[in-house]
Motif scaffolding. Structure first.
Motif, mmCIF file in Angstrom:
data_model
loop_
_atom_site.group_PDB
_atom_site.id
_atom_site.type_symbol
_atom_site.label_atom_id
_atom_site.label_comp_id
_atom_site.label_asym_id
_atom_site.label_seq_id
_atom_site.Cartn_x
_atom_site.Cartn_y
_atom_site.Cartn_z
ATOM 1 N N ASP A 175 0.838 -1.191 0.000
ATOM 2 C CA ASP A 175 0.000 0.000 0.000
ATOM 3 C C ASP A 175 0.877 1.247 0.000
ATOM 4 O O ASP A 175 1.955 1.263 0.600
ATOM 5 C CB ASP A 175 -0.914 0.007 1.231
ATOM 6 C CG ASP A 175 -1.973 1.096 1.171
ATOM 7 O OD1 ASP A 175 -2.484 1.384 0.068
ATOM 8 O OD2 ASP A 175 -2.289 1.673 2.224
ATOM 9 N N SER B 132 3.768 -4.976 6.416
ATOM 10 C CA SER B 132 2.373 -5.340 6.566
ATOM 11 C C SER B 132 2.244 -6.169 7.834
ATOM 12 O O SER B 132 3.012 -7.101 8.058
ATOM 13 C CB SER B 132 1.925 -6.150 5.350
ATOM 14 O OG SER B 132 0.586 -6.498 5.450
ATOM 15 N N THR C 107 -1.725 -9.378 11.280
ATOM 16 C CA THR C 107 -3.184 -9.471 11.359
ATOM 17 C C THR C 107 -3.892 -8.697 10.248
ATOM 18 O O THR C 107 -5.114 -8.662 10.206
ATOM 19 C CB THR C 107 -3.673 -8.937 12.727
ATOM 20 O OG1 THR C 107 -3.267 -7.580 12.854
ATOM 21 C CG2 THR C 107 -3.110 -9.764 13.870
ATOM 22 N N GLU C 108 -3.124 -8.101 9.364
ATOM 23 C CA GLU C 108 -3.712 -7.325 8.266
ATOM 24 C C GLU C 108 -4.205 -8.262 7.160
ATOM 25 O O GLU C 108 -3.617 -9.316 6.908
ATOM 26 C CB GLU C 108 -2.681 -6.357 7.683
ATOM 27 C CG GLU C 108 -2.271 -5.264 8.642
ATOM 28 C CD GLU C 108 -3.423 -4.370 9.045
ATOM 29 O OE1 GLU C 108 -4.145 -3.891 8.163
ATOM 30 O OE2 GLU C 108 -3.592 -4.167 10.259
ATOM 31 N N GLN D 187 -12.269 -10.599 1.877
ATOM 32 C CA GLN D 187 -11.127 -10.386 2.766
ATOM 33 C C GLN D 187 -10.520 -11.738 3.130
ATOM 34 O O GLN D 187 -11.249 -12.697 3.348
ATOM 35 C CB GLN D 187 -11.580 -9.656 4.029
ATOM 36 C CG GLN D 187 -10.459 -9.333 4.982
ATOM 37 C CD GLN D 187 -10.984 -8.643 6.223
ATOM 38 O OE1 GLN D 187 -11.652 -9.254 7.043
ATOM 39 N NE2 GLN D 187 -10.668 -7.355 6.349
ATOM 40 N N LYS E 46 -7.355 -13.348 5.698
ATOM 41 C CA LYS E 46 -6.316 -13.098 6.706
ATOM 42 C C LYS E 46 -5.656 -14.414 7.081
ATOM 43 O O LYS E 46 -6.311 -15.455 7.124
ATOM 44 C CB LYS E 46 -6.919 -12.501 7.985
ATOM 45 C CG LYS E 46 -7.413 -11.084 7.835
ATOM 46 C CD LYS E 46 -7.883 -10.568 9.185
ATOM 47 C CE LYS E 46 -8.315 -9.112 9.100
ATOM 48 N NZ LYS E 46 -8.688 -8.590 10.424
#
Length: 154
Positions: free
Chosen positions: A24, A73, A76-77, A147, A149
């Motif tokens: 990001d 990163s 837990t992202e 999502q 994880k």
């Protein structure tokens, strides 16, 4: 102008440090630059320093004042980049799908447009009472993932 220069410098940094990649990049109003990186073999503090220096030492503070933060990163992202999925093959993922359903399983394969998860599930026996453990596998399109994880085990 600052955005384009930072993006170009990051491209150079990732060419130099080939195992690292961008997760990001964000710019806030007062030239606060935040860079989130990951790596095929993880990210060290030195990796963050190297990327930071590559960018910071090639920008002129006299021309434009800025603040720069380079970080890895977090564990837990959510996974964002396909390369993050590839580096996590063999680990358990919690995946939330676009339809609201959830799947937890071992990431066994990453392909161009899909991932494959496998897990064990207890199901009722076809004949008689009780349950039996069966192996399940599902191929999931990246488009179907809302999502994902990595499931942390202690």
């Amino acid at each position: 102008m600052l955005k384009e220069k930072v993006k170009a410098l990051l491209v150079e940094a990732f060419e130099e440090y080939g195992s690292l990649f961008l997760v990001d990049l964000s710019f806030k109003g007062n030239n606060e630059i935040t860079v989130v990186i990951d790596g095929d073999e993880g990210v060290t503090v030195q990796d963050c320093i190297n990327v930071s220096r590559k960018v910071e030492h090639n920008l002129d503070r006299e021309e434009e004042d800025f603040s720069l933060e380079v970080m890895s990163s977090g564990a837990t992202e959510p996974l964002i980049n396909k390369r993050q999925y590839k580096k996590n093959v063999g680990r358990d993922l919690d995946v939330k799908l676009q339809d609201g359903s959830k799947i937890t399983g071992l990431l066994t394969k990453v392909e161009e447009n899909t991932i494959t998860l496998s897990w064990k599930e207890r199901v009722p026996k076809e004949v008689g009472k009780g349950k039996v453990t069966v192996d399940k596998e599902e191929i999931i399109s990246f488009d179907a993932i809302e999502q994902a994880k990595v499931k942390i085990k202690f």
